[in-house]
Design an enzyme around this catalytic site. Structure first.
Site, PDB file in Angstrom:
ATOM      1  N   ARG A  81     -15.570   1.527  -1.262  1.00 46.95           N
ATOM      2  CA  ARG A  81     -15.306   0.209  -0.672  1.00 46.95           C
ATOM      3  C   ARG A  81     -15.378   0.318   0.846  1.00 46.95           C
ATOM      4  O   ARG A  81     -14.792   1.222   1.441  1.00 46.95           O
ATOM      5  CB  ARG A  81     -13.922  -0.275  -1.089  1.00 46.95           C
ATOM      6  N   ASP A  84      -4.472  -8.693  -4.275  1.00 44.00           N
ATOM      7  CA  ASP A  84      -4.631  -9.794  -3.332  1.00 44.00           C
ATOM      8  C   ASP A  84      -4.850 -11.113  -4.055  1.00 44.00           C
ATOM      9  O   ASP A  84      -4.339 -12.145  -3.632  1.00 44.00           O
ATOM     10  CB  ASP A  84      -5.798  -9.510  -2.385  1.00 44.00           C
ATOM     11  N   HIS A 139       0.816  -1.212   0.000  1.00 43.42           N
ATOM     12  CA  HIS A 139       0.000   0.000   0.000  1.00 43.42           C
ATOM     13  C   HIS A 139       0.851   1.266   0.000  1.00 43.42           C
ATOM     14  O   HIS A 139       0.399   2.323  -0.423  1.00 43.42           O
ATOM     15  CB  HIS A 139      -1.024  -0.042   1.135  1.00 43.42           C
ATOM     16  N   ARG A 151       2.506 -10.188  -1.070  1.00 44.95           N
ATOM     17  CA  ARG A 151       2.623  -9.035  -1.957  1.00 44.95           C
ATOM     18  C   ARG A 151       3.594  -7.975  -1.437  1.00 44.95           C
ATOM     19  O   ARG A 151       3.945  -7.041  -2.144  1.00 44.95           O
ATOM     20  CB  ARG A 151       1.238  -8.417  -2.217  1.00 44.95           C
ATOM     21  N   GLU A 160     -11.107 -11.123  -4.833  1.00 46.58           N
ATOM     22  CA  GLU A 160      -9.667 -11.020  -4.563  1.00 46.58           C
ATOM     23  C   GLU A 160      -9.147 -12.234  -3.787  1.00 46.58           C
ATOM     24  O   GLU A 160      -8.011 -12.267  -3.343  1.00 46.58           O
ATOM     25  CB  GLU A 160      -9.328  -9.711  -3.848  1.00 46.58           C
ATOM     26  N   CYS A 206      -9.611  -3.507 -10.302  1.00 44.94           N
ATOM     27  CA  CYS A 206      -9.031  -2.327  -9.641  1.00 44.94           C
ATOM     28  C   CYS A 206      -7.690  -2.618  -8.980  1.00 44.94           C
ATOM     29  O   CYS A 206      -7.190  -1.805  -8.226  1.00 44.94           O
ATOM     30  CB  CYS A 206     -10.014  -1.745  -8.637  1.00 44.94           C
TER      31      CYS A 206
HETATM   32  C1  PEP Z   1      -6.580  -5.483  -4.552  1.00 46.51           C
HETATM   33  O1  PEP Z   1      -6.359  -6.354  -3.684  1.00 46.51           O
HETATM   34  O2  PEP Z   1      -6.303  -5.647  -5.756  1.00 46.51           O
HETATM   35  C2  PEP Z   1      -7.161  -4.185  -4.180  1.00 46.51           C
HETATM   36  C3  PEP Z   1      -7.499  -3.299  -5.077  1.00 46.51           C
HETATM   37  O3  PEP Z   1      -7.290  -3.919  -2.846  1.00 46.51           O
HETATM   38  P1  PEP Z   1      -6.080  -3.451  -1.912  1.00 46.51           P
HETATM   39  O4  PEP Z   1      -4.876  -3.189  -2.784  1.00 46.51           O
HETATM   40  O5  PEP Z   1      -6.510  -2.218  -1.200  1.00 46.51           O
HETATM   41  O6  PEP Z   1      -5.884  -4.625  -1.019  1.00 46.51           O
HETATM   42 MG    MG Z   2      -7.269  -6.124  -1.737  1.00 44.61          MG
END
Ligand code: PEP
Ligand code: MG
Length: 605
Positions: free
Chosen positions: A356, A479, A213, A489, A455, A526
């Site tokens: 979300r 995810d 993130h 990740r 995900e 996304c």
């Molecule tokens: C994902 O997991 O692809 C997603 C968009 O959510 P986040 O990156 O916030 O976990």
């Molecule tokens: Mg995610």
């Protein structure tokens, strides 16, 4: 670099000379752009604290050195306390009382002195050993208050050791005195969110990956960034002059004039490209054979609407609401959240805004909620799992979103759905809050669409069942890839195994799209791969209706799609579904994208 592209041996030799004196560190590129300037090394790196044997005669001076570091740390803490009292009030400042008490603890200081004298070792080693013993013991006690002092103990210990080693103490990233490039062992998403955008030219970390993130935040903030540099925070010193290349994932220490010249050319190419991309901004993403793909923005806060408006986005495909909850003492209430969601919905109407629900956990931890430490946070009490058990938090958020829905075109999306029961439970809560609002006479959009993030591999495999409960899916590939391939990740050591074009991922996307088609619902994507031009042909070929990515990436995606043919993308998807090699799938998708828009890939010096 220059000599890499030129095969001629003589030229290699000249080029090497031209670059003499500089040093290159290689990592993972996570946010495009080039910057140069002085660096500021954050002290959180886990620098090794070496044990140095000392001669008997040096021991008194070593103890003096410890005493001076303790005094300096006390002065620094009192200074922080004064500043906090001025900006946030005395109650916030009092959190440092416990730190000051640790510094004045005679038992701890006496024991450190004893270790220095008896074992004839350096002060930082002795202090670290003693404080770690205390911290480990504190972490085990039953009393919650005492247990929490573990963090204070470690924080104070780091400050004292930094002073002993002559490193800078913790820096407040909100108020930096001059422009700089931040180097750190790691940066949490909450720290990144605090960065003073005007002063932070770029940042680089030892650990991390493209989908952490922190990296996602860097792209949204348009801060050039490189992660996974392994040892940079230990190798580099405050004040070193570096060039950071967020396209290729390198840091060049003491760049030569030749390197600066080459980068000047790269920057000029990028400026020319950006001018071209600006033309695509306000045009729809329609392929040469007339297929329209929606291009939306991922945002982290209400203030991002201004960037969304100038990014060419068709709407917001993902509003990560957890950033409303971090860096604060208590979670935001219903009214405060309502204001944030209302602002976004109204500013962007009639464009859709997908909000979300809270996805805390993993690397997004909230200081306001004292959650237990977990062995596997990404597999733990995350997102919807947490919300379904914290009804007061879920209720405040869903009511706030429902109330804001009259201001524009709002949609709700649940993160981390792993099964049908979870989804039904979330929908039952939502139905209950709708009833409440109706009884209270509060308006909301009765047609508001609900979506589930896909995900978790299980969700993709039962997408046909989930599709009956929602109006859309959003593939969270960040995810989905980590869970399908069992690749953390966040971990740069296994970043090479994090393969978006792995045949398993291609098949899970296809399953999701097929289930959506059967049940006549739409599918967005996304995850970060939505903003990667090399993968766009594959994703649209697989039938995804919308791509949602950080606002600065949208123009290039539109530009590319306007130069692609859906028929070629579909042919590629058919190939990928029958292919056993991630590398081959990637190579084919990249080749199609490169042929359509070569300038998007011209990021080498
Ligand atoms: C994902 O997991 O692809 C997603 C968009 O959510 P986040 O990156 O916030 O976990
Ligand atoms: Mg995610």
């Amino acid at each position: 670099m220059l000599f890499k592209r030129a095969g001629h041996r003589y030229f290699c030799c000249v080029a090497t000379q031209l670059h003499q004196g500089e040093k290159t560190l290689r990592g993972i590129p996570v946010s495009a752009g080039v910057c140069r300037g002085k660096i500021l090394v954050l002290d959180k790196a886990r620098h090794t604290i070496e044990q140095r044997p000392l001669a008997e005669v040096d021991l008194p001076e070593e103890i003096n050195r410890l005493q001076r570091a303790l005094v300096l740390t006390r002065e620094q803490l009192q200074d922080v306390q004064r500043q906090l009292a001025l900006s946030l009030g005395a109650s916030h400042a009092s959190i440092f009382d416990a730190h000051l008490l640790v510094l004045e603890d005679p038992a701890l200081i006496d024991e450190t002195v004893r270790v220095i004298q008896q074992e004839k070792v350096n002060a930082e080693y002795a202090f670290h050993r003693v404080t770690e013993r205390y911290a480990t013991a504190l972490a085990k006690v039953a009393d919650e208050y005492l247990r929490e002092r573990t963090t204070d103990m470690r924080d104070v210990s780091t400050r004292v050791i930094n002073n002993l080693q002559g490193r800078d103490e913790q820096v407040d990233l909100r108020h930096l005195a001059e422009p700089c490039i931040i180097i750190a062992h790691d940066l949490t998403p909450s720290k990144t969110a605090q960065m003073d955008r005007k002063q932070v030219l770029g940042f680089a970390t030892d650990i991390g990956s493209r989908t952490s993130h922190t990296a996602i935040m860097a792209r949204s903030l348009r801060i050039p960034a490189v992660v996974g540099l392994k040892n940079a925070s230990a190798e580099l010193k405050n004040g070193d002059y570096v060039l950071l290349d967020g396209f290729n994932g390198v840091i060049i220490v003491n760049p030569t004039d030749q390197t600066l010249f080459e980068y000047g050319q790269l920057i000029r190419k990028q400026v020319t490209l950006e001018e071209k991309l600006r033309e695509a901004l306000n045009q729809p993403a329609i392929t040469l054979d007339n297929h329209h793909v929606l291009i939306s923005a991922n945002i982290e806060q209400a203030a991002d609407v201004e960037t969304v408006k100038t990014s060419g986005a068709d709407g917001v495909g993902l509003f990560r609401t957890e950033y409303l909850f971090i860096n604060r003492d208590a979670p935001p209430g219903e009214d405060e959240q309502y204001q944030a969601y209302h602002t976004v919905a109204e500013a962007l109407k009639p464009s859709p805004v997908v909000i979300r629900t809270l996805d805390l956990g993993g690397d997004k931890l909230l200081s306001s909620l004292a959650l237990p430490t977990e062995m596997n946070p990404f597999l733990g009490w995350r997102a919807i799992r947490f919300c379904l058990e914290h009804e007061e938090i879920f209720r405040a958020q869903l009511r706030a979103i429902l109330r804001a829905s009259v201001a524009g075109n709002v949609k709700i999306m649940y993160p981390m759905i792993s099964g049908l029961d979870e989804l039904k439970q979330a929908n039952a809560f939502l139905a209950q809050y709708k009833t409440e609002l109706r009884q209270e006479g509060v308006a909301f959009d009765e047609q508001l669409e609900i979506g589930a993030m896909i995900e978790i591999p299980a969700a993709a495999l039962i997408a046909d069942a989930l599709a009956k409960q929602v109006q859309f899916f959003s593939l969270g590939t960040n995810d989905l890839i980590q869970y399908t391939l069992a690749v953390d990740r966040m971990n740069e050591k296994i970043a090479h195994l994090y393969e978006p074009t792995h045949p398993a991922i291609v098949r899970l996307i296809k399953l999701t799209v097929d289930a959506a088609r059967t049940h006549k619902i739409w599918v967005s994507l996304c995850g970060e791969i939505a903003g990667d031009p090399a993968l766009v042909p594959l994703l649209i070929g697989l039938g995804v209706d919308e791509l949602s990515a950080a606002p600065p990436l949208l123009a290039q995606i539109k530009y590319l799609i306007r130069r692609l043919k859906l028929s070629d993308a579909r042919e590629l998807a058919t190939f990928a579904l029958g292919c056993e090699s991630a590398t081959e799938i990637l190579a084919r998708s990249l080749a199609i994208a490169q042929r359509a828009a070569p300038s998007l890939f011209d990021t080498k010096t």
